[in-house]
Design a protein around this motif. Structure first.
Motif, mmCIF file in Angstrom:
data_model
loop_
_atom_site.group_PDB
_atom_site.id
_atom_site.type_symbol
_atom_site.label_atom_id
_atom_site.label_comp_id
_atom_site.label_asym_id
_atom_site.label_seq_id
_atom_site.Cartn_x
_atom_site.Cartn_y
_atom_site.Cartn_z
ATOM 1 N N MET A 1 61.700 15.135 10.436
ATOM 2 C CA MET A 1 62.728 14.456 9.650
ATOM 3 C C MET A 1 64.067 14.591 10.370
ATOM 4 O O MET A 1 64.386 15.642 10.911
ATOM 5 C CB MET A 1 62.841 15.104 8.265
ATOM 6 N N ASP A 2 64.855 13.517 10.354
ATOM 7 C CA ASP A 2 66.174 13.547 10.997
ATOM 8 C C ASP A 2 67.137 14.484 10.279
ATOM 9 O O ASP A 2 67.979 15.127 10.889
ATOM 10 C CB ASP A 2 66.781 12.140 11.025
ATOM 11 N N ARG A 3 67.046 14.502 8.937
ATOM 12 C CA ARG A 3 67.879 15.431 8.139
ATOM 13 C C ARG A 3 66.971 16.115 7.128
ATOM 14 O O ARG A 3 66.002 15.530 6.684
ATOM 15 C CB ARG A 3 68.924 14.700 7.293
ATOM 16 N N ASP A 14 56.392 22.174 5.952
ATOM 17 C CA ASP A 14 55.826 20.910 6.441
ATOM 18 C C ASP A 14 56.585 19.688 5.944
ATOM 19 O O ASP A 14 56.633 18.671 6.639
ATOM 20 C CB ASP A 14 54.360 20.786 5.995
ATOM 21 N N ALA A 15 57.158 19.741 4.769
ATOM 22 C CA ALA A 15 57.881 18.586 4.228
ATOM 23 C C ALA A 15 59.025 18.182 5.159
ATOM 24 O O ALA A 15 59.324 16.996 5.302
ATOM 25 C CB ALA A 15 58.430 18.919 2.837
ATOM 26 N N ILE A 51 73.847 23.179 5.532
ATOM 27 C CA ILE A 51 74.256 22.848 6.912
ATOM 28 C C ILE A 51 73.907 24.008 7.841
ATOM 29 O O ILE A 51 73.345 23.827 8.923
ATOM 30 C CB ILE A 51 75.775 22.528 6.980
ATOM 31 N N GLN A 52 74.219 25.223 7.410
ATOM 32 C CA GLN A 52 73.957 26.396 8.240
ATOM 33 C C GLN A 52 72.450 26.615 8.432
ATOM 34 O O GLN A 52 71.999 26.973 9.517
ATOM 35 C CB GLN A 52 74.619 27.629 7.602
ATOM 36 N N TYR A 53 71.685 26.374 7.370
ATOM 37 C CA TYR A 53 70.210 26.462 7.446
ATOM 38 C C TYR A 53 69.697 25.520 8.526
ATOM 39 O O TYR A 53 68.916 25.909 9.396
ATOM 40 C CB TYR A 53 69.622 26.124 6.073
ATOM 41 N N GLU A 54 70.168 24.272 8.491
ATOM 42 C CA GLU A 54 69.681 23.300 9.468
ATOM 43 C C GLU A 54 70.172 23.637 10.877
ATOM 44 O O GLU A 54 69.431 23.497 11.852
ATOM 45 C CB GLU A 54 70.091 21.874 9.065
ATOM 46 N N THR A 55 71.407 24.122 10.991
ATOM 47 C CA THR A 55 71.950 24.485 12.304
ATOM 48 C C THR A 55 71.127 25.611 12.944
ATOM 49 O O THR A 55 70.821 25.583 14.137
ATOM 50 C CB THR A 55 73.419 24.941 12.155
ATOM 51 N N LEU A 56 70.763 26.613 12.135
ATOM 52 C CA LEU A 56 69.994 27.744 12.663
ATOM 53 C C LEU A 56 68.532 27.370 12.906
ATOM 54 O O LEU A 56 67.913 27.821 13.860
ATOM 55 C CB LEU A 56 70.050 28.926 11.691
ATOM 56 N N PRO A 59 66.953 24.280 16.231
ATOM 57 C CA PRO A 59 66.493 24.617 17.582
ATOM 58 C C PRO A 59 65.132 25.312 17.583
ATOM 59 O O PRO A 59 64.307 25.086 18.463
ATOM 60 C CB PRO A 59 67.577 25.576 18.109
ATOM 61 N N TYR A 60 64.914 26.149 16.562
ATOM 62 C CA TYR A 60 63.630 26.858 16.475
ATOM 63 C C TYR A 60 62.494 25.863 16.244
ATOM 64 O O TYR A 60 61.446 25.932 16.874
ATOM 65 C CB TYR A 60 63.705 27.872 15.331
ATOM 66 N N VAL A 61 62.733 24.881 15.344
ATOM 67 C CA VAL A 61 61.718 23.865 15.041
ATOM 68 C C VAL A 61 61.452 23.012 16.283
ATOM 69 O O VAL A 61 60.293 22.770 16.645
ATOM 70 C CB VAL A 61 62.177 22.979 13.859
ATOM 71 N N THR A 62 62.512 22.596 16.954
ATOM 72 C CA THR A 62 62.350 21.752 18.147
ATOM 73 C C THR A 62 61.515 22.483 19.199
ATOM 74 O O THR A 62 60.607 21.909 19.791
ATOM 75 C CB THR A 62 63.735 21.384 18.728
ATOM 76 N N ALA A 63 61.818 23.769 19.391
ATOM 77 C CA ALA A 63 61.058 24.557 20.373
ATOM 78 C C ALA A 63 59.605 24.715 19.944
ATOM 79 O O ALA A 63 58.689 24.597 20.759
ATOM 80 C CB ALA A 63 61.717 25.924 20.550
#
Ligand SMILES: Cc1cc2nc3c(=O)[nH]c(=O)nc-3n(C[C@H](O)[C@H](O)[C@H](O)COP(=O)(O)OP(=O)(O)OC[C@H]3O[C@@H](n4cnc5c(N)ncnc54)[C@H](O)[C@@H]3O)c2cc1C
Length: 126
Positions: A1-3, A14-15, A51-56, A59-63
Motif C-alpha cells: 500500500m502507498d499509505r 498483511d493489510a 506518521i512516525q509509525y510509517e516513517t520507522l 524501510p523495514y517493510v521495503t527491505a
C-alpha cells in the motif's frame, strides 16, 4: 500500500504490507504492532503517531519485501518435474543442509539490520 493511514484508520500486518512468499509476514505484523503501540504511547496526537509509525516501519517493510532472485521460481515452479523437485526438497526442510539453503534464499540481510526503538524505557521516563 502507498499509505497506511487515512483519518483514524491505520493498517498493520498483511493489510498494509504483505510480503507474499518471502516468509516474513508474521515478523512484520508483530513489529508493526509493536511500533504502532509505542508511537501511540509516545504521542498525544494520533496523526503524529501514524506518521512516525510509517516513517520507522516503511524501510523495514521495503527491505523485508526484497526477494532473492530466483526464489519465487523455486517455490512456485511451472513444470511437473520442478514441482516434484520442490516437493522433495521441502519434505527434507527440517534437515540442517536444506534449512540452511532455504534460509539463504529467503533471508533479507537489510531487514536484519533494523534496530527497534525501546519504548518501554522511553514511556517509563515520561
Ligand atoms: C501458506 C502461508 C505460509 C506462511 N508462512 C509464513 C512463515 O513461514 N513466516 C512468516 O513470518 N509468515 C508466513 N506467512 C504469512 C503470515 O501468515 C501473515 O503475514 C500473517 O499472518 C499476517 O498477520 P496479520 O495479523 O496481518 O493477518 P492475518 O493473520 O491474516 O489476520 C487477520 C485476521 O482478521 C480476520 N478478519 C478478516 N476480515 C475480518 C472482518 N471483516 N472482521 C473481523 N475479522 C476479520 C481474519 O479471519 C484473520 O483472523 C504465511 C502465510 C501463508 C498463507
Amino acid at each position: 500500500m502507498d499509505r497506511w493511514s487515512k483519518g483514524r484508520v491505520i493498517l498493520v500486518g498483511d493489510a498494509g504490507y504483505s510480503t507474499g512468499v518471502s516468509g516474513r509476514g508474521t515478523t512484520l505484523a508483530f513489529i508493526g504492532a509493536y511500533i504502532l503501540a509505542g508511537e501511540i504511547g509516545r504521542h498525544q496526537d494520533h496523526t503524529k503517531a501514524f506518521i512516525q509509525y510509517e516513517t520507522l516501519m516503511r524501510p523495514y517493510v521495503t527491505a523485508a519485501q526484497e526477494m532473492t532472485p530466483g526464489s519465487i521460481r523455486l517455490f512456485m515452479p511451472k513444470t511437473r518435474t520442478a514441482i516434484a523437485l520442490r516437493n522433495t526438497l521441502l519434505s527434507f526442510a527440517a534437515r540442517p543442509a536444506v534449512a540452511g539453503l532455504i534460509k539463504r534464499l529467503t533471508e533479507s540481510k537489510a531487514a536484519e539490520k533494523v534496530t527497534l526503538p525501546d519504548y518501554e524505557t522511553t514511556l517509563v521516563q515520561q
